[in-house]
Design a protein around this motif. Structure first.
Motif, short mmCIF file in Angstrom:
data_model
loop_
_atom_site.label_atom_id
_atom_site.label_comp_id
_atom_site.label_asym_id
_atom_site.label_seq_id
_atom_site.Cartn_x
_atom_site.Cartn_y
_atom_site.Cartn_z
N GLY A 25 18.44 -0.34 -10.00
CA GLY A 25 18.77 -1.14 -11.17
C GLY A 25 19.30 -2.49 -10.74
O GLY A 25 19.09 -2.92 -9.60
N PHE A 26 20.01 -3.17 -11.62
CA PHE A 26 20.59 -4.47 -11.25
C PHE A 26 21.85 -4.69 -12.09
O PHE A 26 22.09 -4.01 -13.08
N ASN A 27 22.65 -5.61 -11.65
CA ASN A 27 23.89 -5.95 -12.33
C ASN A 27 23.73 -7.26 -13.08
O ASN A 27 22.99 -8.15 -12.67
N VAL A 28 24.45 -7.39 -14.19
CA VAL A 28 24.45 -8.61 -14.99
C VAL A 28 25.85 -9.21 -14.89
O VAL A 28 26.84 -8.51 -15.11
N TYR A 29 25.90 -10.48 -14.57
CA TYR A 29 27.17 -11.16 -14.38
C TYR A 29 27.33 -12.27 -15.40
O TYR A 29 26.35 -12.82 -15.92
N ALA A 30 28.59 -12.61 -15.68
CA ALA A 30 28.90 -13.72 -16.58
C ALA A 30 30.07 -14.50 -15.98
O ALA A 30 30.81 -13.99 -15.13
N CYS A 31 30.24 -15.72 -16.42
CA CYS A 31 31.40 -16.50 -15.99
C CYS A 31 32.63 -15.96 -16.72
O CYS A 31 32.50 -15.27 -17.73
N PRO A 32 33.83 -16.23 -16.23
CA PRO A 32 35.03 -15.69 -16.88
C PRO A 32 35.16 -16.09 -18.35
O PRO A 32 35.67 -15.31 -19.16
#
Length: 106
Positions: A25-32
């Motif tokens: 799978g994969f991870n989804v990132y966001a800014c703080p």
């Protein structure tokens, strides 16, 4: 890169894990700043511990012609699905099947 605003960030926050059945799978990132707009991560093992929700099943019974036109609405049967099973009411509105296969098993 932030999944919401598409800007690169020095402090990415993990906001979602995408699981795949046939590979990694994969991870989804966001800014703080954008991370607050995502719901908190859930542990997949916690989902297994939840009590399964029972649902209701409704069966509508009709009498139809060979062309498919409804000639009589014979009512409905509501029953719970899951661990509790309500017996099907045996009334004139819900007679047993009278086909040759069902008559031979009585």
């Amino acid at each position: 890169m932030c999944a919401r605003c598409q800007r690169t960030t020095e402090d990415p926050v993990l906001v979602h894990e995408v699981h795949a059945a046939t590979g990694p799978g994969f991870n989804v990132y966001a800014c703080p700043e954008c991370a607050d707009h995502y719901p908190p991560l859930t542990d997949p093992l916690e989902l297994l511990e939840l009590t399964p929700r029972r649902s209701r099943m409704t069966i509508r019974v009709y009498k139809v012609t060979a062309e498919g036109a409804v000639t009589e609405d014979r009512g409905e049967v509501r029953t719970w699905t899951g661990s509790r099973i309500d017996p099907t009411p045996q009334t004139a509105a819900f007679p047993p099947c009278m086909c040759a296969g069902c008559r031979s098993t009585r």
